[in-house]
Enzyme design. Structure first.
Site, PDB file in Angstrom:
ATOM      1  CB  SER A 115      -3.430   6.664 -10.951  1.00 37.83           C
ATOM      2  OG  SER A 115      -2.442   5.995 -11.668  1.00 37.83           O
ATOM      3  CD  GLU A 165      -0.066   2.994   0.472  1.00 36.52           C
ATOM      4  OE1 GLU A 165       0.608   2.384   1.332  1.00 36.52           O
ATOM      5  OE2 GLU A 165       0.279   3.034  -0.727  1.00 36.52           O
ATOM      6  CG  PHE A 194      -2.708   0.143  -2.079  1.00 38.60           C
ATOM      7  CD1 PHE A 194      -2.621  -1.244  -1.956  1.00 38.60           C
ATOM      8  CD2 PHE A 194      -2.475   0.709  -3.316  1.00 38.60           C
ATOM      9  CE1 PHE A 194      -2.312  -2.040  -3.050  1.00 38.60           C
ATOM     10  CE2 PHE A 194      -2.152  -0.081  -4.412  1.00 38.60           C
ATOM     11  CZ  PHE A 194      -2.078  -1.460  -4.276  1.00 38.60           C
ATOM     12  CG  HIS A 239      -7.509   2.903 -10.022  1.00 40.70           C
ATOM     13  ND1 HIS A 239      -7.706   4.244 -10.000  1.00 40.70           N
ATOM     14  CD2 HIS A 239      -6.629   2.672 -11.017  1.00 40.70           C
ATOM     15  CE1 HIS A 239      -6.968   4.820 -10.936  1.00 40.70           C
ATOM     16  NE2 HIS A 239      -6.303   3.891 -11.578  1.00 40.70           N
ATOM     17  CG  ASP A 292      -3.465  -2.819 -12.747  1.00 38.34           C
ATOM     18  OD1 ASP A 292      -2.532  -3.094 -13.539  1.00 38.34           O
ATOM     19  OD2 ASP A 292      -3.813  -1.663 -12.477  1.00 38.34           O
ATOM     20  NE  ARG A 351      -7.793   1.241 -15.107  1.00 41.34           N
ATOM     21  CZ  ARG A 351      -7.092   0.104 -15.195  1.00 41.34           C
ATOM     22  NH1 ARG A 351      -5.878   0.056 -14.716  1.00 41.34           N
ATOM     23  NH2 ARG A 351      -7.616  -0.962 -15.739  1.00 41.34           N
TER      24      ARG A 351
END
Lengths: 324, 265
Positions: free
Chosen positions: A42, A63, A88, A114, A122, A172
């Protein structure tokens, strides 16, 4: 300056600019290490892994540990570049970024992936709209928000040149590549994309393209609109804001972020602290969590459209005239 | 070495009395381990704190800064009398460690973050084919932080045998006994499950500490030394009392504490 805002323009996601820049740095034998937290495909760092496997580490879904490991790596002279979804990174690992990295001013580079509304389907858990606010309050932190692929490459290369923590914001979705490879990119210096005197648009990140499109249509209708690209959110180019306020008397900020704490807030702070006599408005997400949906649907819902930007701009120009 | 450890205890009491605040209990429980580490094992050069080949020490339980400052001063990083500037405005000897102090590698104080930093250093030393060892000093209550176990998993999976963790197992945290607040046992089995070598020792026995430190590097696994310790060790009215985590001393108790430490020798 004239921009191609037509249909034929090439679209690439800014996140690909990140891995492209990292590969270039490794091609030059720079002492960097690329780390990810199970999102290498990603974030596009899998492209780095394919080419330079010894310079890539996947720490798994952890993370906080990612940030701590990066801190340790930086203490031995290597520059770590770490990436995961911004929700995150800036969110979950905030204390690690604050207390371990920023307090000791460690040379760690953060790629928040993102970000913004366009993560779309999402839903709110992944639509990171608070990262600028979180990163902006941290001493020693630099924040870059590239508007397209070319600028994403430059921002990543610039981060490598800076000493200390840098947070770079990526998206993204594929977005229009509307800046040129040889356009000037200096950290802390806003780029004037269009000159104008009726009103100033301030924006950054890919949403800037919509502001630019709106400005070009307004110009065709006879208005004079200044467009400033604030690719650096911290340190902020205060002079460009002061100049815009004095010369155009109106500033409209278009910020793909919550209304509190983002670029919009940063600009309003400069206005307040300098007692600037200027009409100010902000298009941002109105202090709420959104919903799942297609990126365009969500952008329409939150007012990030060419039409809405034009409407508010015209209102501001009218208000300015009636006020003087 | 015992005299040195006793002097370090006196430094801690002096510093915290002078400052009017600071963490006595968790500093006193670490005296023997840090003394043994810095004066018998660690590869370092107080005259050249940035020496590339030095081993690294990360005090993950950053609130034990006073013991580390004393050890650094006694090792020669800065004058012992400088210790009395602890927690004073503009002193580099802040309440928790920071990089302004010679010999401190990184700022710590928010618990649970040191082992990750240690993992990053150890990984980097391996990648660069350097033989430096990284030591991470942790509290036991601190192990309630989940990030430690992210780091423990990473170190075990990546065979970081150049990483040594020390757990100061005094079984006290601010709110009471660790075993009662949110227990961490079975402690040794936890580390084993994360693929670490383990040693459980008397954390106040300098000879045992040195022996254990010297027996570490015989495996592909990272090593954790779990030291059974007493919070407030060396001062009778503080020993094994949770209230002495962060309480300052009044004049009367200060005199009593120093008298006890005088008799020790």
């Amino acid at each position: 300056m004239k921009f191609d805002t037509g249909q034929s323009i090439e679209k690439i996601a800014t996140r690909f600019g990140y891995s492209e820049a990292l590969i270039r740095l490794l091609d030059q034998n720079k002492d960097i290490l690329v780390l990810d937290a199970d999102l290498a495909k990603s974030t596009t760092t899998s492209l780095v892994q394919d080419r330079y496997p010894d310079h890539f580490v996947d720490v798994g879904i952890a993370e906080q540990n990612l940030v701590g490991i990066a801190a340790g790596i930086s203490l031995n002279g290597t520059t770590p570049f770490i990436s995961t979804y911004a929700a995150f990174l800036a969110g979950r690992a905030f204390d690690q970024i604050r207390t371990t990295v920023c307090y000791s001013n460690l040379n760690v580079k953060f790629a928040g992936m993102h970000t913004g509304i366009t993560v779309g389907e999402d839903g709110p858990t992944h639509q990171m709209l608070e990262d600028i606010a979180l990163m902006r309050v941290l001493p020693n932190m630099t924040i870059l928000n590239p508007c397209d692929y070319n600028e994403a490459v430059k921002a990543t290369l610039a981060a490598d040149n800076l000493k200390g923590p840098v947070y770079i914001r990526f998206v993204r979705e594929s977005t229009e590549v509307f800046t040129k490879k040889n356009d000037r990119f200096v950290v802390g210096e806003a780029n004037e994309l269009l000159k104008g005197k009726d009103l100033t648009f301030i924006s950054s990140g890919p949403i800037l393209y919509k502001a630019l499109q709106a400005a070009e249509e307004l110009i065709n209708e006879g208005y004079s609109i200044r467009v400033l690209n604030f690719h650096t959110i911290k340190p902020l180019d205060n002079d460009a804001i002061i100049k815009a306020a004095m010369e155009t008397k109106g500033i409209l900020v278009i910020d793909e972020h919550q209304i509190y704490g983002g670029l919009g807030t940063a600009v309003s702070e400069v206005i307040a602290m300098n007692n600037l006599d200027v009409l100010y408005k902000l298009i941002a997400v109105e202090d709420r969590f959104l919903t799942s949906g297609k990126p365009e649907e969500l952008l329409n819902m939150t007012g990030f459209t060419k039409e809405n930007i034009k409407r508010i701009a015209k209102e501001m120009i009218t208000q300015k005239k009636s006020g003087t | 070495m015992k005299i040195l450890a006793n002097n370090i205890r006196k430094d801690i009491v002096n510093m915290i009395f002078e400052a009017g605040s600071g963490h006595l209990g968790g500093s006193l429980s670490l005296v023997e381990f840090l003394t043994a580490l810095y004066f018998e094992k660690l590869k370092h050069d107080p005259d050249n704190p940035d020496w590339q080949e030095r081993d690294r020490v990360i005090l993950s339980k950053g609130h034990a800064a006073p013991v580390l400052y004393s050890v650094l001063a006694r090792a020669g990083y800065f004058p012992v009398k400088h210790l009395l500037s602890l927690r004073k405005l503009n002193s580099d000897l802040e309440g928790h460690p920071n990089i302004k102090t010679p010999g401190i590698e990184v700022g710590t104080g928010s618990l649970g973050q040191g082992l990750s930093i240690g993992c990053g250093l150890a990984l980097s030393f391996k990648k660069k084919m350097m033989s430096n060892i990284t030591y991470v000093i942790m509290g036991d209550g601190e192990l309630q932080e989940g990030q430690n176990w992210e780091a423990a998993m990473f170190a075990g999976n990546n065979n970081l045998n150049n990483l040594v963790a020390f757990v100061d197992w005094n079984d006290l945290q601010i709110d009471g006994k660790v075993s009662e607040v949110n227990g961490i046992e079975p402690l040794e089995a936890k580390w084993k499950a994360f693929n670490w070598n383990t040693r459980v020792i008397d954390g106040h026995n300098i000879d045992e500490i040195i022996k254990t430190l010297n027996s570490g590097a015989d495996s592909v696994k990272p090593l954790v030394i779990i030291g059974k310790t007493i919070k407030g060790k060396g001062i009778s009215f503080m020993e094994d009392k949770a209230e002495w985590h962060g309480k300052p001393l009044n004049k009367e108790l200060y005199i009593k504490a120093m008298e006890q430490l005088e008799i020790e020798i």
